[in-house]
Scaffold this motif. Structure first.
Motif, mmCIF file in Angstrom:
data_model
loop_
_atom_site.group_PDB
_atom_site.id
_atom_site.type_symbol
_atom_site.label_atom_id
_atom_site.label_comp_id
_atom_site.label_asym_id
_atom_site.label_seq_id
_atom_site.Cartn_x
_atom_site.Cartn_y
_atom_site.Cartn_z
ATOM 1 N N THR A 248 0.833 -1.196 0.000
ATOM 2 C CA THR A 248 0.000 0.000 0.000
ATOM 3 C C THR A 248 0.873 1.253 0.000
ATOM 4 O O THR A 248 1.818 1.370 0.789
ATOM 5 N N LYS A 249 0.538 2.184 -0.919
ATOM 6 C CA LYS A 249 1.288 3.425 -1.062
ATOM 7 C C LYS A 249 0.323 4.539 -1.444
ATOM 8 O O LYS A 249 -0.841 4.297 -1.756
ATOM 9 N N THR A 250 0.821 5.779 -1.412
ATOM 10 C CA THR A 250 0.020 6.898 -1.901
ATOM 11 C C THR A 250 -0.088 6.810 -3.425
ATOM 12 O O THR A 250 0.607 6.023 -4.075
ATOM 13 N N TRP A 251 -0.932 7.671 -4.016
ATOM 14 C CA TRP A 251 -1.098 7.653 -5.475
ATOM 15 C C TRP A 251 0.229 7.973 -6.159
ATOM 16 O O TRP A 251 0.645 7.262 -7.076
ATOM 17 N N THR B 172 -9.689 -1.856 -2.543
ATOM 18 C CA THR B 172 -9.464 -0.721 -3.431
ATOM 19 C C THR B 172 -8.058 -0.715 -3.991
ATOM 20 O O THR B 172 -7.100 -1.111 -3.322
ATOM 21 N N VAL B 173 -7.916 -0.258 -5.231
ATOM 22 C CA VAL B 173 -6.605 -0.139 -5.870
ATOM 23 C C VAL B 173 -6.539 1.184 -6.614
ATOM 24 O O VAL B 173 -7.508 1.634 -7.230
ATOM 25 N N TRP B 174 -5.365 1.826 -6.565
ATOM 26 C CA TRP B 174 -5.152 3.050 -7.325
ATOM 27 C C TRP B 174 -5.146 2.749 -8.819
ATOM 28 O O TRP B 174 -4.631 1.721 -9.259
ATOM 29 N N THR C 73 6.407 3.922 -8.570
ATOM 30 C CA THR C 73 6.792 2.509 -8.558
ATOM 31 C C THR C 73 6.512 1.860 -9.902
ATOM 32 O O THR C 73 7.336 1.105 -10.429
ATOM 33 N N CYS C 74 5.346 2.162 -10.477
ATOM 34 C CA CYS C 74 5.025 1.635 -11.809
ATOM 35 C C CYS C 74 6.024 2.133 -12.842
ATOM 36 O O CYS C 74 6.484 1.375 -13.708
ATOM 37 N N ASP D 64 -3.924 8.836 0.626
ATOM 38 C CA ASP D 64 -4.396 7.564 1.172
ATOM 39 C C ASP D 64 -3.441 6.449 0.776
ATOM 40 O O ASP D 64 -2.780 6.509 -0.265
ATOM 41 N N GLN D 65 -3.373 5.412 1.578
ATOM 42 C CA GLN D 65 -2.520 4.256 1.315
ATOM 43 C C GLN D 65 -3.376 3.141 0.697
ATOM 44 O O GLN D 65 -4.298 2.643 1.335
#
Length: 228
Positions: free
Chosen positions: A120-123, A163-165, A129-130, A217-218
């Motif tokens: 889990t990370k911020t947007w 939930t996923v970003w 990371t992507c 949000d994470q």
């Protein structure tokens, strides 16, 4: 190499792969023309008797390489992203592949590679990371991609409805929300969303719909790599 010569080689490559490597042809859609550039990475494997790029592509797929280069009868396989310097180098064309060794899966129906990241990370952290894997947060601007990613998340995750970003946000308090491609197309907002609260600038996917929320949000995320 001039544009005409490059086009001839690219066309020949596509025909060759279609004829000789039908089982994995869409793994090699992206063509990186790096003529007159010095590649700074060293291949992890080199073969000196590969008469055509189709043979080289099969070797790449067998060893799950990230890039391949075919030049003459030499096939070079790379397990890292290709970066270049400014020094001239012999002409060659590099082909991007789906990096399944990094956890990506190939979706033939969309010609993309996807990966569900469980940390889990911020947007912004998720997008960075992507990008480090050579991709971006997933852009769900077609129904085919939306349906694929929704089912993909459910199938690969024990908590498929979490939930996923995704790669959509707004740059101002009044919007509009845009995908990373600049597109605003979506018909999948959750009921009452987006509500355009001033501090809710980023978008996540929950169950079957999109919602806006705070970018800090994470959450987990889905990355994509475009192959064409």
């Amino acid at each position: 190499m001039d544009a005409k010569s490059t086009a001839v080689i690219v066309g020949w490559f596509l025909v060759t792969v279609l004829q000789r490597c039908m089982c994995g042809r869409k793994y090699y859609y992206r063509v990186e023309n790096l003529d007159n550039r010095e590649v700074t990475e060293v291949p992890f494997q080199t073969y000196t008797s590969t008469s055509d790029v189709g043979h080289c592509a099969r070797l790449c797929r067998q060893q799950d390489c990230v890039y391949l280069r075919h030049d003459g009868d030499v096939c070079s396989l790379y397990d890292v992203l290709i970066y270049v310097g400014l020094s001239p180098a012999p002409s060659a064309i590099y082909y991007r592949t789906c990096p399944t060794r990094l956890g990506f899966v190939f979706a033939e129906s969309t010609n993309l590679c996807f990966k569900l990241r469980t940390e889990t990370k911020t947007w912004d952290e998720s997008q960075n990371t992507c990008a480090g894997d050579g991709g971006r947060l997933v852009v769900l601007d077609t129904d085919d991609k939306y349906n694929y990613v929704k089912n993909y998340i459910i199938n690969v995750s024990a908590t498929g409805t979490s939930t996923v970003w995704v790669g959509m946000k707004k740059s101002t308090t009044i919007g509009p929300f845009r995908w990373l491609t600049g597109s605003t197309y979506t018909t999948k907002w959750d009921a009452g969303e987006p509500d355009y609260v001033s501090f809710q600038n980023c978008v996540y996917l929950y169950r079957n719909d999109l919602s806006d929320t705070e970018c800090l949000d994470q959450r987990r995320s889905v990355c994509e790599i475009i192959l064409q």
